[in-house]
Design an enzyme around this catalytic site. Structure first.
Site, PDB file in Angstrom:
ATOM      1  N   HIS A 233       0.848  -1.080   0.037  1.00  0.00           N
ATOM      2  CA  HIS A 233      -0.011   0.182  -0.050  1.00  0.00           C
ATOM      3  C   HIS A 233       0.924   1.410  -0.003  1.00  0.00           C
ATOM      4  O   HIS A 233       1.928   0.887   0.191  1.00  0.00           O
ATOM      5  CB  HIS A 233      -0.954  -0.034   1.017  1.00  0.00           C
ATOM      6  N   TYR A 288      -5.997   7.375   5.039  1.00  0.00           N
ATOM      7  CA  TYR A 288      -5.863   7.762   6.409  1.00  0.00           C
ATOM      8  C   TYR A 288      -4.514   8.820   6.155  1.00  0.00           C
ATOM      9  O   TYR A 288      -3.616   8.938   5.233  1.00  0.00           O
ATOM     10  CB  TYR A 288      -5.289   6.459   7.164  1.00  0.00           C
ATOM     11  N   TRP A 396      -0.109  -5.919  12.793  1.00  0.00           N
ATOM     12  CA  TRP A 396       0.145  -4.479  12.850  1.00  0.00           C
ATOM     13  C   TRP A 396       0.727  -3.906  14.244  1.00  0.00           C
ATOM     14  O   TRP A 396       0.716  -4.612  15.133  1.00  0.00           O
ATOM     15  CB  TRP A 396      -1.065  -3.782  12.508  1.00  0.00           C
ATOM     16  N   THR A 398      -0.422  -1.876  15.576  1.00  0.00           N
ATOM     17  CA  THR A 398      -1.659  -1.362  16.590  1.00  0.00           C
ATOM     18  C   THR A 398      -1.977  -2.586  17.644  1.00  0.00           C
ATOM     19  O   THR A 398      -2.434  -2.382  18.541  1.00  0.00           O
ATOM     20  CB  THR A 398      -2.897  -1.160  15.611  1.00  0.00           C
ATOM     21  N   TYR A 578     -22.213 -36.653  25.498  1.00  0.00           N
ATOM     22  CA  TYR A 578     -21.833 -35.157  25.244  1.00  0.00           C
ATOM     23  C   TYR A 578     -20.860 -34.534  26.323  1.00  0.00           C
ATOM     24  O   TYR A 578     -20.833 -35.053  27.451  1.00  0.00           O
ATOM     25  CB  TYR A 578     -23.102 -34.324  25.407  1.00  0.00           C
ATOM     26  N   ASP A 591     -16.951 -28.054  22.730  1.00  0.00           N
ATOM     27  CA  ASP A 591     -18.026 -28.807  23.151  1.00  0.00           C
ATOM     28  C   ASP A 591     -18.118 -29.956  21.928  1.00  0.00           C
ATOM     29  O   ASP A 591     -18.333 -29.758  20.814  1.00  0.00           O
ATOM     30  CB  ASP A 591     -19.392 -28.323  23.630  1.00  0.00           C
ATOM     31  N   THR A 593     -19.455 -34.280  20.913  1.00  0.00           N
ATOM     32  CA  THR A 593     -20.226 -35.530  21.077  1.00  0.00           C
ATOM     33  C   THR A 593     -19.104 -36.807  20.955  1.00  0.00           C
ATOM     34  O   THR A 593     -18.433 -36.473  19.950  1.00  0.00           O
ATOM     35  CB  THR A 593     -21.566 -35.809  20.517  1.00  0.00           C
TER      36      THR A 593
END
Length: 857
Positions: A233, A288, A396, A398, A578, A591, A593
């Site tokens: 960019h 930006y 990033w 950030t 389960y 979770d 089975t």
């Protein structure tokens, strides 16, 4: 900092890459008490020449993914605590403003206020155009509709942050070595053994690959294909502007200046100058802005995607050549090349918003690179193919502080954490990817599409359409196409979300399906509701092939499962249970089975959709050598026939007695449907009478046809994921990754019935403490009071008519059988009691809701 002459011969943990991610990881590992951390980089230190060197360092904290906002908020606090020189913090808390040029973008900014409120970003505000101009005097208020203001957003120089973090880490015992390229990572059957550099070999136990745009190349030396793509960019810096006269700063005395200049040249003197006003984003034009003293910096994603081949990137050389910076492409600044933004060129959009830049020369301009993942989120965690190998990429500045903290905690304790508690990384986990995502074709195309959408208004249900579709097909794919299925991509699978062939059901059920006209109405069809009601009242068939399926095999398979699972796993052959899998901190890892299908063979079924591959990696990481864990997701076609007429339908074609006595709930049998061998399980995620049917994939299409033919007299209909989501939430069944994940323990999640504390299992100590302690939060099922209203996830839940944030919407679907929108959230226990009245803040309005006893049906 060190150089090649101080290379040690061994270390406990080696971090490859001394950019912002590597420095954060090393700092946090050292802060947790590790004294044997080595950081190696081929560039000079602290200015390595990677993405951290050229990035302008703007930090906006608000995002819809909770994990990104949490990472950003922690990063902001961390960088604010670091000093660069003379007690000045690394972080510049200037505030941040995102402007809107359309009503649609203003609606989006309202959502950002709600996300910020849900995630705890301080004091989010909407501003009028004039209020934006008060804080940003060079912005023309006449070209905008308003703005979103976050007072604690700001800017942090990557170079200064790296220097400060490295200094702190070295003081705690970490070592940093520059000018040293890593050539290979040595492994054996037990995992990582050493790194091989141009200046010698270092034995080690763990390696963290934090090389950002170079991460793919290094991992491929181990035949590991990380789906990371470098993308370019543009960043430009104007000449001094008269409107900013007197704001130039002398940075030549900055401790990092000389090193920075040796790598980045003259632009380093400008890049180091601080902003003196809020940072700015014009997302409608993918741009930006920030000031550099008396100049404006202009960043642009507003051009067609540029994705370099990673094999051609090279490295940062001694002559100052930065591999993370490519020559500026003037054409992309002065022409409208972004496929979704054809109205104006980036330079035109910039000059409209900030007229002071019009006609100004651009003294510095370059194409900088960062790395993109297929879902735009970090690639973090232990790589399942190699013990001791960790990744930290596509991150990033950030988010690097939070990501480094979470990763260090994960490495040290087994549980990713931030200071306020566990942080779930299911969508960031390196093991979330399916095998096809490792191809360069996929990583390139999805990296380009993520780049294209980086500032777009993207709906949470949006599915990419331009590239890399139709990759994984269930055996029923052609049957779905014949019935006009609306197919969405889920982990590469083409999955039906609804069937247009079921539109005739609206004549019967349409009056029970409220219309949706707003944001919640996108990517939705009333056919979903009709399909759900048809299952409740008749019979439906759902393709569940893409659900993750594992086979656990071995003489010690049962013992292993008892260690892995919270419930009592002493099962007879044919019995289903389960249960949960928890991590070391007691958070619910999945979770599942579990069906015992043979003496030494078990079938594990999990939900999770696009992040379900994390479960496979987790189980494999825990399995002993004498237990085999097979991924049988693709081996087995799967479907569920469910609804009041399911028994009547299947009894016509199945070679089994389906009565309650002969085939009780939570049991399985191997049998035949007509001439197709199946393993039939008496359970249903839709919550109605039903059987799941599993068969080798080559039989799947014929099995589907047999069941559809048998159900014709009962008007059987196929149904998609949209209907299933509604059916399961009405019954209170959890969906891992939405209303259940590792930030919840079993008791908070209302799943204590799936825990047997008389057994020993992974995470038991933490789970037992949770069982005996007071809950800080508790799952709550809400229904909206107005049956016509609908909300989506990630919005704050507030006290009724008050401002206190109690929680956020984890999952929300309309319950067509209960006649209202059903919301699952986690609230303080005093608010989770049935009958409690709360509000959901959604699209700028407060929706009244009431806590209900679950399940609703």
């Amino acid at each position: 900092m060190g150089n090649a002459n101080t290379m040690p011969s061994e270390a406990g943990t080696v971090v490859i890459g001394a950019g912002i991610v590597g420095c954060n990881t090393a700092y946090h590992l050292a802060d947790l008490g590790r004294e044997d951390v080595l950081v190696v980089d081929r560039g000079p230190l602290p200015t390595t020449g990677g993405s951290s060197t050229h990035a302008p360092g703007i930090m906006f904290q608000t995002d819809e993914p909770k994990v990104l906002s949490k990472f950003a908020t922690y990063s902001r606090r961390l960088y604010s605590s670091l000093e660069r020189d003379e007690s000045e913090p690394v972080y510049n808390e200037t505030g941040g403003i995102e402007v809107a040029r359309s009503d649609e973008r203003m609606d989006y900014l309202q959502r950002r206020v709600e996300w910020a409120t849900a995630w705890g970003v301080p004091d989010p505000q909407l501003l009028s155009p004039d209020e934006v101009a008060e804080k940003l005097p060079l912005v023309d208020p006449d070209v905008i509709e308003g703005g979103y203001y976050s007072p604690t957003d700001g800017q942090a120089s990557g170079v200064r942050a790296c220097a400060a973090l490295a200094e702190e880490a070295e003081a705690m015992g970490a070592e940093f070595v520059g000018h040293t390229a890593v050539e290979d990572i040595e492994t054996d059957g037990d995992g990582v053994r050493a790194i091989v550099t141009e200046n010698g070999r270092v034995e080690c136990d763990e390696v963290v690959v934090a090389t950002n745009i170079w991460a793919r190349q290094l991992s491929e030396k181990l035949d590991i294909h990380l789906p990371i793509a470098p993308v370019e960019h543009q960043y430009t810096i104007t000449e001094p502007l008269a409107e900013l006269d007197g704001r130039a700063q002398d940075v030549t005395g900055d401790p990092v200046y000389e090193n920075y200049k040796s790598v980045s040249g003259d632009k380093s003197e400008v890049l180091l100058q601080d902003p003196d006003r809020p940072i700015l984003r014009d997302q409608d034009n993918a741009m930006y802005f920030r000031t550099h003293g008396d100049r404006y910096g202009i960043g642009s994603y507003n051009h067609e995607s540029i994705v370099p081949d990673p094999a051609e990137l090279g490295g940062n050389e001694e002559d100052g050549n930065q591999a993370s910076v490519h020559d500026f492409t003037e054409y992309h600044l002065n022409n409208a090349t972004h496929p979704d933004r054809q109205e104006k060129a980036p330079r035109t959009a910039s000059d409209e918003l900030i007229p002071a830049t019009e006609g100004a020369n651009l003294d510095h301009k370059y194409n900088g690179m960062y790395s993109a993942s297929p879902n735009g989120l970090p690639v973090l965690g232990p790589v399942q193919e190699c013990e001791g190998l960790w990744t930290a990429a596509a991150i990033w500045i950030t988010h690097a502080g939070g990501a480094g903290k979470a990763l260090a905690e994960w490495m040290e304790t087994g549980v990713p954490r931030l200071p306020d508690g566990p942080i779930d990384l299911r969508n960031c986990n390196v093991n979330r990817f399916a095998p096809h995502e490792g191809s360069w074709d996929f990583a390139r195309d999805l990296g380009a599409e993520e780049y294209q959408n980086i500032y777009s208004i993207v709906h949470p249900k949006w599915v990419w359409t331009e590239h890399q579709r139709d990759i994984r097909r269930t055996p029923m794919y052609h049957s779905h196409r014949e019935r006009d299925a609306e197919l969405w991509a889920e982990a590469g699978w083409e999955e039906p979300h609804w069937f247009d062939s079921n539109a005739d059901l609206l004549a019967e059920y349409g009056d029970r399906i409220p219309n949706r006209e707003g944001w919640e109405g996108k990517y939705w069809s009333p056919i979903e509701g009709a399909e759900a009601l048809n299952v409740r009242n008749g019979v439906g068939l759902h393709d569940m092939t893409s659900f993750n399926k594992m086979e656990i095999v071995g003489s010690n398979a049962g013992e292993f499962l008892q260690y892995l699972c919270t419930n009592d796993m002493d099962l007879d052959v044919g019995q289903i249970r389960y249960t949960l899998m928890c991590n070391e901190g007691g958070g619910v890892r999945a979770d599942i089975t579990v069906t015992r299908v043979g003496e030494d063979r078990y079938l594990l079924l999990t939900t999770g959709r696009e992040v379900g591959s994390n479960h496979l990696a987790w189980v494999r990481s825990q399995a002993p050598d004498d237990v085999v864990v097979n991924d049988v997701t693709s081996n087995l076609a799967a479907m569920v026939c469910t609804g009041p007429d399911a028994r009547k339908t299947l009894s016509k074609v199945i070679d089994a007695d389906l009565s309650d006595e002969a085939f009780p709930f939570y049991s399985s049998q191997r049998t035949f449907v007509e001439n197709i061998p199946v393993t039939a399980l008496r359970l249903s995620y839709a919550g109605e009478l039903g059987w799941e049917l599993y068969t080798p994939s080559e039989y799947g299409e014929r099995l589907w046809e047999h069941v559809m033919d048998a159900g014709a007299e009962f008007d059987i209909r196929p149904y998609g994921n949209g209907a299933l989501d509604s059916l399961r939430i009405e019954k209170g069944f959890r969906l891992w990754g939405e209303d259940l994940h590792t930030e919840h323990d079993p008791y908070e999640a209302g799943l204590g019935f799936a825990v047997d504390l008389d057994t020993d299992f992974l995470g038991k100590e933490a789970v037992e403490a949770a069982a005996n302690g007071d809950l800080d939060q508790k799952v709550a099922c809400l229904t909206l009071d107005d049956p016509e209203q609908m909300v989506l996830a990630d919005r704050p839940v507030l006290e009724r008519d008050g401002d206190e944030v109690l929680g956020y919407v984890h999952a929300a679907e309309y319950g067509y059988s209960v006649g209202s929108c059903v919301v699952y959230t986690y609230l303080p226990p005093a608010y989770a009691e049935p009958g409690t009245e709360v509000d959901v803040h959604y699209e700028g309005d407060r929706y009244a809701a009431t806590v209900q006893e679950e399940p609703l049906l």
